[in-house]
Enzyme design. Structure first.
Site, short mmCIF file in Angstrom:
data_model
loop_
_atom_site.label_atom_id
_atom_site.label_comp_id
_atom_site.label_asym_id
_atom_site.label_seq_id
_atom_site.Cartn_x
_atom_site.Cartn_y
_atom_site.Cartn_z
N SER A 198 1.08 -1.21 -0.15
CA SER A 198 0.14 0.03 0.07
C SER A 198 0.70 1.09 -0.40
CB SER A 198 -0.92 0.23 1.54
OG SER A 198 -1.63 -1.32 1.43
N ASN A 209 -3.91 5.58 -2.98
CA ASN A 209 -3.68 6.22 -1.42
C ASN A 209 -2.93 7.73 -1.46
OD1 ASN A 209 -4.79 3.62 -0.63
ND2 ASN A 209 -2.86 2.74 -0.40
N GLU A 244 -4.35 -0.98 -9.40
CA GLU A 244 -2.89 -0.34 -10.26
C GLU A 244 -1.53 -0.83 -10.43
OE1 GLU A 244 -4.40 3.83 -7.20
OE2 GLU A 244 -2.61 2.69 -6.32
N HIS A 264 -1.61 -3.23 -7.67
CA HIS A 264 -1.67 -2.66 -6.01
C HIS A 264 -3.97 -2.57 -5.95
CE1 HIS A 264 -3.57 0.65 -3.59
NE2 HIS A 264 -3.11 -0.63 -2.26
C1 LIG Z 1 -8.08 5.30 4.94
C2 LIG Z 1 -7.79 5.63 3.91
C3 LIG Z 1 -6.19 4.31 4.35
C4 LIG Z 1 -5.69 3.85 3.14
C5 LIG Z 1 -4.80 2.05 3.43
C6 LIG Z 1 -4.47 1.38 2.81
C7 LIG Z 1 -5.67 1.23 1.77
C8 LIG Z 1 -5.28 0.56 0.83
O1 LIG Z 1 -4.12 0.59 -0.01
C9 LIG Z 1 -6.12 0.29 -0.47
C10 LIG Z 1 -7.85 -0.20 -0.46
O2 LIG Z 1 -7.73 -0.65 -0.30
S1 LIG Z 1 -8.44 2.03 -0.08
C11 LIG Z 1 -10.30 0.98 0.75
C12 LIG Z 1 -10.49 1.01 -0.88
N1 LIG Z 1 -12.08 0.37 -0.87
C13 LIG Z 1 -12.92 1.42 -0.16
O3 LIG Z 1 -13.37 2.41 -0.44
C14 LIG Z 1 -14.59 0.64 0.03
C15 LIG Z 1 -15.86 1.99 -0.05
N2 LIG Z 1 -16.76 0.72 0.43
C16 LIG Z 1 -17.59 0.01 -0.63
O4 LIG Z 1 -16.97 0.00 -1.53
C17 LIG Z 1 -18.45 -0.68 -0.80
O5 LIG Z 1 -18.79 0.12 1.27
C18 LIG Z 1 -18.52 -2.14 0.14
C19 LIG Z 1 -18.56 -2.66 -1.43
C20 LIG Z 1 -17.45 -2.49 0.91
C21 LIG Z 1 -19.93 -3.00 1.07
O6 LIG Z 1 -20.28 -2.09 -0.34
P1 LIG Z 1 -22.47 -2.40 0.75
O7 LIG Z 1 -22.02 -1.23 1.63
O8 LIG Z 1 -22.99 -1.90 -0.69
O9 LIG Z 1 -22.57 -3.75 2.04
P2 LIG Z 1 -23.08 -5.35 1.08
O10 LIG Z 1 -24.78 -4.49 0.69
O11 LIG Z 1 -22.67 -6.06 2.01
O12 LIG Z 1 -22.00 -5.36 0.02
C22 LIG Z 1 -22.26 -4.38 -1.94
C23 LIG Z 1 -22.26 -5.82 -2.69
O13 LIG Z 1 -20.63 -6.06 -2.36
C24 LIG Z 1 -20.58 -7.78 -2.14
N3 LIG Z 1 -19.53 -7.98 -1.45
C25 LIG Z 1 -19.04 -7.06 -0.47
N4 LIG Z 1 -18.10 -7.58 -0.17
C26 LIG Z 1 -17.80 -8.85 -0.66
C27 LIG Z 1 -16.83 -9.42 -0.52
N5 LIG Z 1 -15.73 -9.46 0.41
N6 LIG Z 1 -16.58 -10.47 -1.87
C28 LIG Z 1 -17.51 -10.76 -2.39
N7 LIG Z 1 -18.37 -10.27 -2.36
C29 LIG Z 1 -18.69 -8.67 -1.62
C30 LIG Z 1 -22.07 -8.15 -1.61
O14 LIG Z 1 -22.33 -9.71 -2.17
C31 LIG Z 1 -23.14 -6.70 -2.48
O15 LIG Z 1 -23.56 -7.38 -3.62
P3 LIG Z 1 -24.72 -7.36 -4.14
O16 LIG Z 1 -25.33 -7.85 -3.41
O17 LIG Z 1 -25.11 -7.59 -5.49
O18 LIG Z 1 -24.88 -5.72 -3.96
N1 LIG Z 2 -5.95 -3.46 3.90
C1 LIG Z 2 -5.81 -3.37 3.13
O1 LIG Z 2 -6.49 -2.44 2.63
C2 LIG Z 2 -5.31 -3.40 2.21
C3 LIG Z 2 -3.81 -4.25 2.46
N2 LIG Z 2 -2.16 -3.89 1.83
C4 LIG Z 2 -1.41 -4.17 1.10
O2 LIG Z 2 -1.28 -5.24 1.05
C5 LIG Z 2 -0.52 -6.48 2.08
C6 LIG Z 2 -1.07 -7.63 2.83
O3 LIG Z 2 -2.06 -6.27 3.56
P1 LIG Z 2 -3.62 -7.33 4.55
O4 LIG Z 2 -3.91 -8.73 3.27
O5 LIG Z 2 -4.60 -6.20 4.34
O6 LIG Z 2 -2.29 -8.12 5.54
P2 LIG Z 2 -3.00 -8.90 6.69
O7 LIG Z 2 -2.66 -9.28 7.70
O8 LIG Z 2 -4.64 -9.44 6.02
O9 LIG Z 2 -2.59 -11.04 5.72
C7 LIG Z 2 -1.38 -10.85 5.69
C8 LIG Z 2 -0.59 -11.77 5.41
O10 LIG Z 2 0.34 -12.29 5.20
C9 LIG Z 2 0.96 -13.64 5.62
N3 LIG Z 2 2.30 -13.61 6.33
C10 LIG Z 2 3.40 -12.65 6.76
N4 LIG Z 2 4.65 -13.00 6.36
C11 LIG Z 2 3.93 -14.20 5.31
C12 LIG Z 2 5.44 -14.78 4.50
N5 LIG Z 2 6.41 -14.92 4.75
N6 LIG Z 2 4.71 -15.85 4.04
C13 LIG Z 2 2.95 -16.27 4.06
N7 LIG Z 2 2.87 -15.38 4.36
C14 LIG Z 2 3.03 -14.59 5.09
C15 LIG Z 2 -0.30 -13.71 7.02
O11 LIG Z 2 0.14 -14.72 8.37
C16 LIG Z 2 -1.06 -13.24 7.28
O12 LIG Z 2 -2.34 -13.72 6.27
C17 LIG Z 2 0.07 -5.19 2.20
O13 LIG Z 2 1.37 -5.37 1.50
C18 LIG Z 2 -0.41 -4.30 2.85
O14 LIG Z 2 0.13 -2.57 2.39
C19 LIG Z 2 -2.84 -3.37 -0.45
C20 LIG Z 2 -3.94 -2.78 -0.75
C21 LIG Z 2 -4.99 -2.98 0.47
#
Ligand SMILES: CCCCCCCC(=O)CC(=O)SCCNC(=O)CCNC(=O)[C@H](O)C(C)(C)COP(=O)(O)OP(=O)(O)OC[C@H]1O[C@@H](n2cnc3c(N)ncnc32)[C@H](O)[C@@H]1OP(=O)(O)O
Ligand SMILES: NC(=O)C1=CN([C@@H]2O[C@H](COP(=O)(O)OP(=O)(O)OC[C@H]3O[C@@H](n4cnc5c(N)ncnc54)[C@H](O)[C@@H]3O)[C@@H](O)[C@H]2O)C=CC1
Length: 308
Positions: free
Chosen positions: A141, A212, A174, A162
């Site tokens: 990330s 991010n 990405e 990413h």
């Molecule tokens: C603070 C910044 C710091 C950054 C830190 C690092 C992070 C990173 O590196 C990069 C990132 O990931 S940043 C985060 C990006 N993600 C977001 O912004 C998520 C925002 N939230 C959403 O899109 C919806 O609330 C969401 C999709 C999550 C949930 O939607 P809803 O609230 O409408 O809830 P649901 O009704 O439960 O879900 C909607 C549809 O999606 C399906 N679904 C949800 N989760 C699933 C999952 N895990 N696997 C499969 N399907 C899934 C769910 O079935 C539903 O489908 P429909 O029934 O067709 O609507």
């Molecule tokens: N949490 C988020 O929303 C996002 C996270 N990322 C990036 O993805 C990476 C993973 O993040 P998460 O899945 O959130 O972390 P997580 O903590 O959920 O999962 C990491 C997993 O890696 C395993 N692990 C640690 N060392 C290992 C090794 N040497 N060999 C095999 N498995 C090992 C751990 O047992 C754990 O299950 C990080 O680099 C994070 O920055 C990227 C996009 C979004």
């Protein structure tokens, strides 16, 4: 005429090099999703975790997510949905041996914890074990892809892939190229992203890439508003959902991603770029993290959650 010949030979070579065997290292929040979407696209996946217990948990979370996907895709024909789940799961093989797992890999996607030393150790070992043609990518990330790749002898075959959480839902990928990532590697990453149903964008190896780099300062300013007492966390979230169309407000998103993760990112960038006020650490977040309040995963962050 000559153009069409060149085009044909290029696409033949791309087809020959198409990625079929993918090794995902780390089966947490992100790795489990990456493995799932890759298998959904018909590719073979080896998913590596630290031990059998964690692999079991990973398997359960993939099964739960696949059931949600199947319910949506096959709502009129549940038996086809069951077949889809079984076939997709059948393409994922669990492993606790990273060295053996890369022997047949066309692509390795690393999604282990966000720690440069641990990532370095892993990639050093994988570089020695994988065939020279295997492409390497990190899902980091916040760390520099070039810095992660620096311990390998395949910097031209290394880049960033990413993904976004939840991976099965979020369409974006990405694709990050360092100055050393070759054109061929970059093209292969773009083609692979498309093959698993993602929309790819390209970014240089800069802190936070695109999403991010914009999301973290936005989230940090929301926390500063709350810390100043300008508005409550709930009202800031409501405002950004109803007034700006975000699916989650900044505090909900922070709790969803994990406060430990966002705090780690902010501290890392602050250390690297101390002059940039956008990355000043956040007192309320540091306090919550020190108390083990990481958000949804620990039951409490800026909000409280029912533990399931
Ligand atoms: C603070 C910044 C710091 C950054 C830190 C690092 C992070 C990173 O590196 C990069 C990132 O990931 S940043 C985060 C990006 N993600 C977001 O912004 C998520 C925002 N939230 C959403 O899109 C919806 O609330 C969401 C999709 C999550 C949930 O939607 P809803 O609230 O409408 O809830 P649901 O009704 O439960 O879900 C909607 C549809 O999606 C399906 N679904 C949800 N989760 C699933 C999952 N895990 N696997 C499969 N399907 C899934 C769910 O079935 C539903 O489908 P429909 O029934 O067709 O609507
Ligand atoms: N949490 C988020 O929303 C996002 C996270 N990322 C990036 O993805 C990476 C993973 O993040 P998460 O899945 O959130 O972390 P997580 O903590 O959920 O999962 C990491 C997993 O890696 C395993 N692990 C640690 N060392 C290992 C090794 N040497 N060999 C095999 N498995 C090992 C751990 O047992 C754990 O299950 C990080 O680099 C994070 O920055 C990227 C996009 C979004």
């Amino acid at each position: 005429m000559s153009f069409s010949v060149i085009k044909r030979s290029f696409s033949t070579s791309m087809a020959k090099n198409a990625i079929k065997n993918v090794t995902v290292i780390g089966g947490g929040l992100m790795g489990s999703g990456i493995a799932q979407v890759t298998a959904q696209a018909g590719q073979n996946v080896t998913l590596v975790e630290v031990n059998a217990d964690v692999l079991k948990k990973t398997e359960t979370s993939i099964a739960t997510s696949l059931a949600r996907v199947a319910k949506k895709l096959y709502k009129d024909k549940p038996s086809d949905g069951e077949k889809f789940v079984a076939e997709t799961r059948g393409r994922i093989k669990g492993s606790t041996d990273p060295i053996a797992s890369v022997k047949q890999a066309d692509l390795v996607v690393e999604a282990i914890i966000e720690n440069i030393d641990i990532k370095h150790k892993l990639f050093k070992d994988l570089d020695a074990a994988a065939p020279p043609t295997t492409l390497f990518a990190s899902n980091t990330s916040s760390l520099s892809i070039g810095e992660i790749a620096s311990v390998t002898n395949r910097k031209d075959r290394f880049g960033g892939l990413h993904f976004f959480n939840p991976v099965p839902v979020m369409k974006l990928l990405e694709v990050i190229r360092t100055p050393e990532t070759s054109d061929e590697t970059y093209q292969a990453f773009m083609a692979w992203g498309k093959s698993i149903g993602k929309v790819c964008i390209t970014c240089k190896d800069t802190p936070g890439f695109v999403v991010n780099r914009l999301l973290v300062p936005y989230m940090a300013e929301a926390v500063r508003m709350y810390e100043r007492g300008d508005a409550s966390a709930r009202d800031i979230d409501t405002a950004m959902k109803l007034g700006a169309g975000y699916p989650m407000g900044p505090f909900e998103l922070n709790d969803y991603v994990g406060l430990d993760t966002t705090n780690f990112i902010l501290e890392g960038w602050h250390k690297k770029m101390p002059e940039n006020p956008l990355f000043e650490p956040l007192e309320s977040m540091k306090k919550l993290v020190s108390e083990g309040k990481f958000g949804i995963k620990s039951g409490e962050g800026y909000y409280k959650y029912d533990k399931k």
